[in-house]
Design a protein around this motif. Structure first.
Motif, PDB file in Angstrom:
ATOM      1  N   UNK A 322       0.853  -1.191   0.000  1.00  0.00           N
ATOM      2  CA  UNK A 322       0.000   0.000   0.000  1.00  0.00           C
ATOM      3  C   UNK A 322       0.888   1.240   0.000  1.00  0.00           C
ATOM      4  N   UNK A 323       0.326   2.356  -0.310  1.00  0.00           N
ATOM      5  CA  UNK A 323       1.042   3.626  -0.260  1.00  0.00           C
ATOM      6  C   UNK A 323       0.919   4.212   1.138  1.00  0.00           C
ATOM      7  N   UNK A 324       2.031   4.449   1.783  1.00  0.00           N
ATOM      8  CA  UNK A 324       2.015   4.939   3.162  1.00  0.00           C
ATOM      9  C   UNK A 324       1.306   6.291   3.246  1.00  0.00           C
ATOM     10  N   UNK A 325       0.459   6.429   4.247  1.00  0.00           N
ATOM     11  CA  UNK A 325      -0.300   7.667   4.460  1.00  0.00           C
ATOM     12  C   UNK A 325       0.338   8.428   5.615  1.00  0.00           C
ATOM     13  N   UNK A 326       0.837   9.627   5.324  1.00  0.00           N
ATOM     14  CA  UNK A 326       1.413  10.460   6.372  1.00  0.00           C
ATOM     15  C   UNK A 326       0.300  11.230   7.093  1.00  0.00           C
ATOM     16  N   UNK A 327       0.452  11.406   8.392  1.00  0.00           N
ATOM     17  CA  UNK A 327      -0.516  12.172   9.179  1.00  0.00           C
ATOM     18  C   UNK A 327       0.231  12.980  10.230  1.00  0.00           C
ATOM     19  N   UNK A 328      -0.403  14.077  10.669  1.00  0.00           N
ATOM     20  CA  UNK A 328       0.218  14.931  11.669  1.00  0.00           C
ATOM     21  C   UNK A 328       0.043  14.308  13.051  1.00  0.00           C
TER      22      UNK A 328
END
Length: 465
Positions: A322-328
């Motif tokens: 999967x494509x890694x999802x960045x979050x704050x």
């Protein structure tokens, strides 16, 4: 009606959080419900921002009450109450508050509020409003450094509000508490005493002085003006908060299955959490917005952990591409607020317990400890405020009254006055644990039902004989 109010952004904003648990059986049938409330905005009782209003129920009562009710409850016009008139907003567009009052009374009847219960409830609301009209002034003293105050005492003319009339003449004068008690009791205090069924002299004394014990003796310490105003407002907030808790308790009593108590349901349930959204009122953010945004910061952290972090860790373990999802990550912001021993809340508690501390020293402490923190900012111009960088953006908080709101203490002298009311309803509001009252109501209802069935059986046997 009791928990919603007009704010600058919403004409019907819910000013408390709630968790609603709907219980149901295995076959899907609803089996009762329970409501828990959080963080009622009690400061709204005493003050509101510009173009905002107090809780809806006050306006419904003043507009919708009959002439007889207005006379019995000593009700006046909206602009005659200090707690309602300062914001400059009295009406809502396209809202018929007289009709809303009739709907409110019908709703209360549906959940078991008898006419007598409603009358007592409205009497407490009237007393809360009248408390805001209690005014203080410095009393005459031979000592220049004496800052004690007395309640302003209007001279009652021929048209006294005690007799249900609107007009009355006022003449203010300075006097000691003893002088006031000897001459007469201020009109407003007399009306509050009548509505709450408390002694006039003890209420007057509690509003102007406090008692403290030292070396086995009881000392009477007169309030200065800020302390007297704080005591008056604390009493109003305590009464309304206790009334709100009592209403939630009665609603729960009506919603619960007869076989369950507040915490005894063993079946399935669905829970719905409804709390304040993230708030930023510009220059009007205070302790309430700080708490609300802190709660939302925690919800955002929970969302980040379960929707992004834990889910992606599970993908990684299972070898899913999967494509890694960045979050704050807002962990550091939470640490700024709640971290021990130097988080903002810890420092606030310390300053509340420190003798001689003020809101100014609180701000100084915040600035000195967190001036290097990336999630904390000091305003560019000198003002009694600080800035927190939340996940949703920067918010500037005013420190005015932050210590007082954090303490939210109810003075024991005032509690004592209310506990000695001759009205059982008022004593129940301030003197009992809500859950204990609820359980006692169930026990009482059980025994009443038991004896009613027993008596009916006895009469039936006698009839057969």
């Amino acid at each position: 009606a009791f928990g919603n109010a007009k704010t600058a952004h919403n004409n019907n904003s819910s000013r408390f959080g709630k968790f609603i648990q709907v219980n149901y059986k295995e076959n899907g049938m609803v089996h009762g419900a329970v409501v828990q409330k959080y963080l009622l905005e009690k400061s709204r009782i005493c003050s509101q921002g510009r173009n905002e209003r107090n809780y809806h129920v006050f306006y419904y009562l003043l507009v919708g009450a009959s002439d007889v009710e207005k006379q019995q409850l000593h009700l006046r016009g909206i602009q005659d109450y200090h707690y309602l008139s300062r914001s400059g907003c009295y009406v809502l567009d396209n809202v018929d508050e007289k009709y809303e009052f009739s709907r409110l009374k019908q709703s209360m009847e549906m959940v078991g509020f008898t006419t007598e219960k409603q009358r007592r409830l409205f009497a407490v609301l009237s007393a809360v409003l009248l408390l805001g009209n209690v005014e203080f002034q410095p009393r005459k003293s031979a000592y220049h450094h004496d800052e004690a105050v007395a309640v302003r005492n209007p001279e009652v003319g021929s048209e006294s509000p005690c007799a249900g009339n609107k007009g009355f003449r006022l003449r203010y004068y300075s006097a000691t508490v003893q002088d006031i008690l000897r001459i007469s009791v201020p009109i407003v205090v007399a009306l509050i005493s009548e509505l709450l069924r408390v002694k006039q002299e003890t209420l007057l004394a509690a509003l102007t002085a406090k008692r403290a014990r030292a070396s086995g003796e009881t000392l009477v310490i007169n309030y200065r003006l800020p302390e007297a105003i704080a005591a008056r407002d604390a009493m109003a907030k305590c009464l309304y908060g206790a009334l709100f808790d009592w209403i939630v308790l009665q609603v729960n009593h009506a919603l619960l299955s007869k076989k369950d108590t507040l915490r005894d349901h063993q079946g399935h349930s669905i829970g719905v959490l409804d709390i304040f959204g993230f708030e930023d009122f510009g220059l009007c953010n205070s302790f309430e917005q700080f708490c609300i945004n802190y709660a939302n910061e925690h919800l955002q952290y929970y969302f980040n952990q379960h929707v992004f972090k834990y889910e992606q860790e599970e993908y990684r373990k299972e070898g899913i591409r999967w494509t890694n999802i960045d979050f704050m990550d807002n962990t550091q912001c939470l640490h700024l607020i709640e971290g021990k021993p130097s988080g903002l809340l810890c420092l606030l508690d310390d300053q509340c317990n420190f003798p001689g501390a003020t809101n100014e020293t609180l701000l100084q402490k915040f600035n000195s400890v967190h001036k290097e923190n990336n999630f904390y900012e000091i305003p560019q111009r000198r003002e009694a405020a600080f800035i927190v960088r939340h996940y949703a953006g920067k918010v500037k908080y005013q420190v005015t009254e932050m210590r007082e709101k954090n303490l939210d203490l109810m003075r024991q002298d005032i509690v004592g006055v209310l506990k000695n009311s001759s009205m059982a309803f008022v004593r129940e509001l301030v003197g009992a644990d809500p859950v204990a009252v609820f359980r006692w109501a169930i026990v009482r209802a059980f025994f009443r039902g038991y004896f009613a069935f027993h008596e009916a059986g006895r009469r039936q046997r006698l009839g057969r004989g």
